[in-house]
Design a protein around this motif. Structure first.
Motif, short mmCIF file in Angstrom:
data_model
loop_
_atom_site.label_atom_id
_atom_site.label_comp_id
_atom_site.label_asym_id
_atom_site.label_seq_id
_atom_site.Cartn_x
_atom_site.Cartn_y
_atom_site.Cartn_z
N SER A 120 -6.14 11.02 -1.61
CA SER A 120 -6.73 9.90 -2.34
C SER A 120 -6.08 8.57 -1.97
O SER A 120 -6.76 7.56 -1.77
CB SER A 120 -6.67 10.13 -3.85
OG SER A 120 -5.32 10.27 -4.29
N SER A 121 -4.76 8.56 -1.87
CA SER A 121 -4.07 7.31 -1.54
C SER A 121 -4.29 6.92 -0.08
O SER A 121 -4.49 5.74 0.23
CB SER A 121 -2.57 7.45 -1.83
OG SER A 121 -2.00 8.53 -1.10
N ALA A 122 -4.27 7.90 0.82
CA ALA A 122 -4.56 7.62 2.23
C ALA A 122 -5.98 7.11 2.40
O ALA A 122 -6.24 6.21 3.21
CB ALA A 122 -4.34 8.87 3.08
N LEU A 123 -6.89 7.65 1.61
CA LEU A 123 -8.27 7.18 1.65
C LEU A 123 -8.36 5.72 1.22
O LEU A 123 -9.11 4.93 1.81
CB LEU A 123 -9.15 8.05 0.76
CG LEU A 123 -10.63 7.66 0.67
CD1 LEU A 123 -11.30 7.77 2.04
CD2 LEU A 123 -11.36 8.53 -0.35
N GLY A 124 -7.59 5.35 0.18
CA GLY A 124 -7.59 3.97 -0.27
C GLY A 124 -7.15 3.00 0.81
O GLY A 124 -7.77 1.94 1.01
N LEU A 125 -6.09 3.35 1.54
CA LEU A 125 -5.62 2.49 2.64
C LEU A 125 -6.61 2.48 3.80
O LEU A 125 -6.76 1.47 4.49
CB LEU A 125 -4.24 2.95 3.11
CG LEU A 125 -3.07 2.61 2.21
CD1 LEU A 125 -1.75 3.04 2.85
CD2 LEU A 125 -3.01 1.13 1.90
N GLY B 187 0.79 -1.22 0.00
CA GLY B 187 0.00 0.00 0.00
C GLY B 187 0.82 1.27 0.00
O GLY B 187 0.47 2.27 -0.65
N ASN B 188 1.96 1.26 0.73
CA ASN B 188 2.79 2.46 0.81
C ASN B 188 3.38 2.87 -0.54
O ASN B 188 3.72 4.03 -0.74
CB ASN B 188 3.92 2.24 1.82
CG ASN B 188 3.42 2.15 3.25
OD1 ASN B 188 2.38 2.70 3.58
ND2 ASN B 188 4.16 1.45 4.09
N VAL B 189 3.52 1.89 -1.43
CA VAL B 189 4.04 2.20 -2.76
C VAL B 189 3.17 3.25 -3.42
O VAL B 189 3.67 4.25 -3.97
CB VAL B 189 4.08 0.92 -3.64
CG1 VAL B 189 4.45 1.28 -5.08
CG2 VAL B 189 5.05 -0.09 -3.06
N PHE B 190 1.87 3.07 -3.35
CA PHE B 190 0.96 3.96 -4.05
C PHE B 190 0.71 5.26 -3.29
O PHE B 190 0.35 6.27 -3.88
CB PHE B 190 -0.35 3.23 -4.33
CG PHE B 190 -0.13 1.99 -5.15
CD1 PHE B 190 0.23 2.08 -6.49
CD2 PHE B 190 -0.21 0.73 -4.58
CE1 PHE B 190 0.47 0.93 -7.24
CE2 PHE B 190 0.03 -0.41 -5.32
CZ PHE B 190 0.37 -0.31 -6.65
N VAL B 191 0.94 5.23 -1.97
CA VAL B 191 0.87 6.47 -1.20
C VAL B 191 2.01 7.40 -1.63
O VAL B 191 1.79 8.59 -1.92
CB VAL B 191 0.96 6.18 0.31
CG1 VAL B 191 1.07 7.49 1.10
CG2 VAL B 191 -0.26 5.40 0.77
N MET B 192 3.22 6.88 -1.68
CA MET B 192 4.36 7.69 -2.10
C MET B 192 4.23 8.13 -3.55
O MET B 192 4.50 9.29 -3.90
CB MET B 192 5.66 6.90 -1.90
CG MET B 192 6.03 6.61 -0.46
SD MET B 192 7.65 5.80 -0.36
CE MET B 192 7.77 5.47 1.39
#
Length: 213
Positions: A71-76, A52-57
């Motif tokens: 958006s990425s934090a929302l996904g996690l 998950g952190n891959v897509f946050v960064m």
């Protein structure tokens, strides 16, 4: 009149593209945790290896701290809510949003990554930016979640500490995986993205973010 109409249509088009890109990043972050995860169980809780952190960064670098970070934090956060980590969802939203913001700040505001064309220099700056995010995550994710489990969830101190120690190991591994994956994916994607509307929307969003600051 025609010029104003054209400008309004272009702005609407950029907003629609940005919304679509945010949705993509939300979905990717969700998939990175929900389906690319290996759980480790311990009495009183669990932690996990995940992507998950891959897509946050990556979202922070491509879309900026507001659109990309949220958006990425929302996904996690959604992934937490649907995978048995629901109690930690509020903490995830805050921690991951801040991580994306930090990676963006180091990569773009400090190192001017998107303005760099030399591949070696891009790689070096990506490593620095993602390393900053990884170090932040090891320190603050572990500490914040310990406090959250201890004082919000009410777990005994020894159990909260044991989970935090195990989580620090998985967080380090997750951070190293994210550094490698983000660097490779960014270098592979950006030459193509710079030729299409993703880049222009990203640039518009970055300018908006900088004006907001």
């Amino acid at each position: 009149m025609a010029e104003n109409l054209s400008k309004q249509l272009d702005q609407q088009r950029q907003r629609n593209l940005l919304i679509a890109q945010m949705a993509i990043m939300t979905a990717l972050a969700y998939v990175g945790f929900q389906f690319l995860r290996f759980d480790l169980h311990i009495a009183g809780g669990r932690t996990s290896f995940h992507f998950g952190n891959v897509f946050v960064m990556l979202a922070g670098l491509l879309l900026g701290p507001v659109a990309g970070g949220f958006s990425s934090a929302l996904g996690l956060t959604i992934a937490d809510l649907t995978s048995g980590y629901g109690a930690e969802a509020p903490a995830t939203l805050i921690i991951k949003w801040l991580m994306a913001t930090l990676v963006y700040w180091v990569g773009e505001s400090l190192l001017k990554l998107s303005q760099t064309k030399d591949r070696k220099a891009q790689t070096r700056k990506l490593i620095i930016a993602t390393a900053a995010g990884a170090v932040y995550n090891v320190i603050f994710d572990t500490f914040f979640r310990y406090l959250y489990k201890r004082f919000i969830m009410g777990l005994p101190q020894d159990i909260a500490a044991a989970i935090a120690k195990l989580a620090s190991v998985t967080t380090i591994v997750n951070g190293l995986l994210a550094m490698l994956a983000v660097t490779l994916v960014y270098l592979a994607l950006v030459p193509t993205l710079d030729k299409n509307d993703w880049y222009h929307v990203k640039l518009a969003q970055r300018n908006k973010d900088s004006h907001a600051n």
